[in-house]
Design an enzyme around this catalytic site. Structure first.
Site, mmCIF file in Angstrom:
data_model
loop_
_atom_site.group_PDB
_atom_site.id
_atom_site.type_symbol
_atom_site.label_atom_id
_atom_site.label_comp_id
_atom_site.label_asym_id
_atom_site.label_seq_id
_atom_site.Cartn_x
_atom_site.Cartn_y
_atom_site.Cartn_z
ATOM 1 N N SER A 96 -8.414 27.154 -45.257
ATOM 2 C CA SER A 96 -7.940 27.180 -46.639
ATOM 3 C C SER A 96 -6.463 26.814 -46.663
ATOM 4 O O SER A 96 -5.747 27.026 -45.668
ATOM 5 C CB SER A 96 -8.120 28.581 -47.235
ATOM 6 O OG SER A 96 -7.422 28.713 -48.463
ATOM 7 N N TYR B 180 -7.076 37.897 -46.191
ATOM 8 C CA TYR B 180 -7.891 36.670 -46.203
ATOM 9 C C TYR B 180 -7.065 35.479 -45.729
ATOM 10 O O TYR B 180 -7.518 34.677 -44.907
ATOM 11 C CB TYR B 180 -8.422 36.431 -47.617
ATOM 12 C CG TYR B 180 -9.130 35.100 -47.818
ATOM 13 C CD1 TYR B 180 -10.462 34.948 -47.460
ATOM 14 C CD2 TYR B 180 -8.454 34.005 -48.372
ATOM 15 C CE1 TYR B 180 -11.118 33.733 -47.641
ATOM 16 C CE2 TYR B 180 -9.097 32.789 -48.560
ATOM 17 C CZ TYR B 180 -10.425 32.660 -48.194
ATOM 18 O OH TYR B 180 -11.063 31.455 -48.377
ATOM 19 N N LYS C 107 -7.532 32.881 -42.405
ATOM 20 C CA LYS C 107 -7.625 31.427 -42.494
ATOM 21 C C LYS C 107 -6.561 30.760 -41.631
ATOM 22 O O LYS C 107 -6.780 29.653 -41.109
ATOM 23 C CB LYS C 107 -7.518 30.983 -43.954
ATOM 24 C CG LYS C 107 -8.725 31.411 -44.801
ATOM 25 C CD LYS C 107 -10.023 30.852 -44.229
ATOM 26 C CE LYS C 107 -11.218 31.098 -45.115
ATOM 27 N NZ LYS C 107 -12.450 30.452 -44.621
#
Length: 280
Positions: A170, A183, A187
């Site tokens: 991401s 999160y 990534k």
């Protein structure tokens, strides 16, 4: 459909092995004879990747935790004349990962491509409020399972003379997003995993690359693109003044990385962000 073992298959003609692949990534047959596992592939970017690979001739193996979602995805791909097998799989569980790989080899004859797309985000807020359980869940699924799936498929790719692994990271891996701290860190870890695995697997003719999408219109990211204030902030950073990308725009990049056109690319991350500045 085998309930419990949750298998759906569509044995369309065209099983002939073609290890060299085609010369044009966009052609109907550039991935003919290839077998591709795409995790979390019944919706969003995962489904778009399965479509893109299948449209280029690969037999795609789709999966998610929900049987009904698997059924819908298989029916859609079948309607598009794509060779597809579907099964339930929670990549966070070792027995599910092993069953997915074993089923693929049994039904499709081998594995050439892995697209590791599965991810979770059970936390939204100040990173200092995140708990050990949040970190365990995020790192187990987003990072550890990505590596362990790779570890499982590599011996099968080696038997085929090589293969391709693509991790879905991401833009948050480069520029952590507010309220998505854990999160974002997971990534970032995938960027490092890509670089760590690429030299190790190059000797087996297995390429390892990564895609880092920006804001893409999927159910998973709707908390971002539904928020006008968040979108306005992102829009300031975009070169292409379209608020969100489409899943198909990521699927096509993934298919390119798995094709012969990308045969000299490994250890790389392609950012697909609409021009959002996230690195040099």
């Amino acid at each position: 459909v085998l309930k419990g073992r949750s298998l759906l298959t569509n044995p369309v003609a065209g099983q002939t092995r073609n290890m060299s692949g085609g010369s044009l990534a966009g052609s109907q047959s550039s991935l003919a004879g290839k077998v591709a596992i795409v995790t979390a592939s019944t919706d969003g970017i995962g489904l778009a990747a399965a479509q893109a690979l299948g449209q280029r001739g690969a037999h795609v193996v789709v999966s998610s935790r929900s049987q009904s979602n698997v059924d819908k995805a298989v029916a859609l791909l079948q309607s598009e004349k794509i060779q597809v097998t579907g099964t339930t799989c929670n990549v966070g569980k070792s027995e599910d990962r092993e069953r997915l790989v074993n089923m693929t080899v049994e039904h499709c004859g081998g594995i050439d491509i892995l697209v590791s797309n599965a991810a979770v985000n059970p936390f939204f807020g100040n990173i200092m409020d995140s708990t050990a359980a949040v970190w365990d869940k995020i790192l187990d699924v987003n990072v550890k399972a990505a590596f362990l799936m790779t570890q499982l498929v590599v011996p099968h790719m080696e038997k085929r003379g090589g293969g391709s692994v693509v991790f879905v990271s991401s833009v948050a891996g480069y520029q952590p997003m507010q309220a998505l701290g854990p999160y974002s860190v997971s990534k970032t870890a995938l960027l490092g995993l890509t670089r760590a695995l690429a030299p190790e697997l190059a000797q087996s003719h297995i390429r390892v690359n990564c895609v880092a999408p920006g804001i893409i219109k999927t159910r998973f990211s709707q908390a971002l693109w539904h928020d006008e204030d968040v979108l306005d902030e992102f829009k300031k950073q975009l070169s292409i003044k379209r608020l969100v990308g489409e899943p198909e725009e990521i699927g096509g990049v993934i298919a390119f990385l798995c094709s012969k056109d990308a045969s000299y690319i490994t250890g790389e991350t392609i950012t697909v962000t609409g021009g959002m500045s996230c690195r040099l």
